[in-house]
Design an enzyme around this catalytic site. Structure first.
Site, PDB file in Angstrom:
ATOM      1  N   GLU A   1      31.295  29.462  -3.674  1.00  0.00           N
ATOM      2  CA  GLU A   1      31.233  28.093  -4.178  1.00  0.00           C
ATOM      3  C   GLU A   1      32.343  27.240  -3.580  1.00  0.00           C
ATOM      4  OE1 GLU A   1      29.195  30.002  -8.079  1.00  0.00           O
ATOM      5  OE2 GLU A   1      31.276  29.326  -8.217  1.00  0.00           O
TER       6      GLU A   1
ATOM      7  N   GLU B   1      29.950  39.340  -1.695  1.00  0.00           N
ATOM      8  CA  GLU B   1      28.997  38.645  -2.550  1.00  0.00           C
ATOM      9  C   GLU B   1      27.959  37.929  -1.688  1.00  0.00           C
ATOM     10  OE1 GLU B   1      30.808  37.476  -6.656  1.00  0.00           O
ATOM     11  OE2 GLU B   1      31.710  36.207  -5.137  1.00  0.00           O
TER      12      GLU B   1
ATOM     13  N   SER C   1      24.902  38.671  -9.322  1.00  0.00           N
ATOM     14  CA  SER C   1      23.997  38.999 -10.424  1.00  0.00           C
ATOM     15  C   SER C   1      24.151  40.433 -10.916  1.00  0.00           C
ATOM     16  CB  SER C   1      22.543  38.714 -10.020  1.00  0.00           C
ATOM     17  OG  SER C   1      22.353  37.342  -9.753  1.00  0.00           O
TER      18      SER C   1
ATOM     19  N   HIS D   1      35.697  32.309  -2.705  1.00  0.00           N
ATOM     20  CA  HIS D   1      34.390  32.408  -3.359  1.00  0.00           C
ATOM     21  C   HIS D   1      33.397  31.482  -2.658  1.00  0.00           C
ATOM     22  CE1 HIS D   1      31.264  32.229  -6.438  1.00  0.00           C
ATOM     23  NE2 HIS D   1      31.762  33.373  -6.890  1.00  0.00           N
TER      24      HIS D   1
ATOM     25  N   GLY E   1      24.152  34.344  -9.154  1.00  0.00           N
ATOM     26  CA  GLY E   1      23.563  33.518 -10.196  1.00  0.00           C
ATOM     27  C   GLY E   1      22.075  33.294 -10.060  1.00  0.00           C
TER      28      GLY E   1
ATOM     29  N   ASN F   1      34.589  36.587 -13.477  1.00  0.00           N
ATOM     30  CA  ASN F   1      34.819  35.217 -13.004  1.00  0.00           C
ATOM     31  C   ASN F   1      34.107  34.263 -13.955  1.00  0.00           C
ATOM     32  OD1 ASN F   1      35.244  32.857 -11.626  1.00  0.00           O
ATOM     33  ND2 ASN F   1      33.980  33.378  -9.862  1.00  0.00           N
TER      34      ASN F   1
END
Length: 298
Positions: free
Chosen positions: A142, A212, A258, A140, A218, A55
């Site tokens: 985000e 996730e 990560s 996702h 991140g 991604n």
């Protein structure tokens, strides 16, 4: 590989009502301890081809992505033992497909909830298919949690159903916030997100689930292999109980958060981890090392 954040919450499983002891102070709290049916039925690991998604998010430019694709194209072929799809930004979907090796596919990072029309700024599933993409990443964190976007479970499920109807495969992302994990809600949150999808679709053959944990995306914090496997096994049990044992056996469940060349091999050894959705590390040539972790899969 334990993440150094506050843990210690006692968590309840929405699947089995199980309770687990508090986590150590240095580790993220465990999600639950459901009765695990890791490889339900007679379907073996070989029936679920390892899947690695990249991604790229809102990163890169024409030249840097061309250079990256050139490096990735040099990786050896895996003879069908791993499926790889790269999620490029919208402006670079067509050029990525044109330049990328033919045994890897391209994914969009989002799509509109219906067909084309007077929807300024949106991109339809039909358009994504038209430029040669096979997959789209939906749900996702985000998209779910950035305040300006804040997509609901139902909206994401509607987008997924439409994309599937148009022939795209969907990498369907789920996962909990740190405060939800510490409150013992990991499994309940994932169950809620999965239930929204189950209410909208019947055919799961082109769905890949990506678990996730939002606190690991991140941040450099990574769920331990045991923590990730715990949630993956619970998700597989949920699919068996709420959809079908067939879907449970055949649906690939990826881990994201990560993932790097340093931790992918140990994660890949877990029987319910069927691959990865990779963010920042997919923008580097050594993404190939993560792809090659399929060799360590259970």
């Amino acid at each position: 590989m334990a993440a150094f954040v506050t843990g210690g919450a006692v968590l309840k499983s929405a699947f089995r009502g199980a309770r687990v002891a508090p986590a150590r102070e240095t580790a993220v709290a465990p999600a639950a301890a459901p009765a695990v049916r890791a490889r339900a039925g007679s379907v073996s690991m070989m029936a679920r081809t390892f899947f690695v998604g990249g991604n790229w998010k809102c990163n890169g430019d024409k030249q840097s992505l061309e250079d990256l694709i050139g490096a990735l194209n040099q990786a050896p072929k895996a003879d069908g033992k791993v499926e790889v799809s790269l999620g490029a930004p919208f402006p670079y979907l067509a050029s990525t497909r044109d330049k990328l090796r033919p045994d890897w596919t391209v994914a969009a990072q989002n799509c509109w909830v219906k067909g084309g029309g007077a929807f300024t700024g949106e991109v339809s599933a039909e358009m994504i298919k038209d430029v040669g993409c096979d997959w789209v990443i939906l749900g996702h964190s985000e998209r779910r949690h950035i305040p300006e976007l804040h997509e609901s479970d139902e909206f994401i499920a509607d987008k997924t159903a439409y994309a599937l109807q148009q022939g795209l495969g969907v990498i369907f992302c789920i996962g909990e916030l740190l405060e939800e994990r510490e409150a013992g809600q990991t499994i309940a949150v994932c169950e809620r997100q999965m239930q929204a999808l189950a209410a909208k679709i019947n055919d799961w053959s082109k769905v890949v689930i990506a678990y996730e944990p939002v606190w690991a995306i991140g941040t450099g914090k990574v769920a331990t292999p045991e923590q990730a496997e715990e949630v993956h096994a619970a998700l597989r049990a949920w699919l068996s109980d709420n959809v079908s044992s067939n879907v449970s056996d055949s649906t690939r469940i990826l881990y994201g958060g990560s993932v790097s060349p340093a931790n992918c091999d140990e994660l890949a050894k877990k029987p319910n981890i069927d691959g990865f959705l990779v963010g920042g590390a997919s923008l580097k040539p050594d993404f190939v090392q993560i792809v090659e972790s399929y060799q360590h899969s259970a």
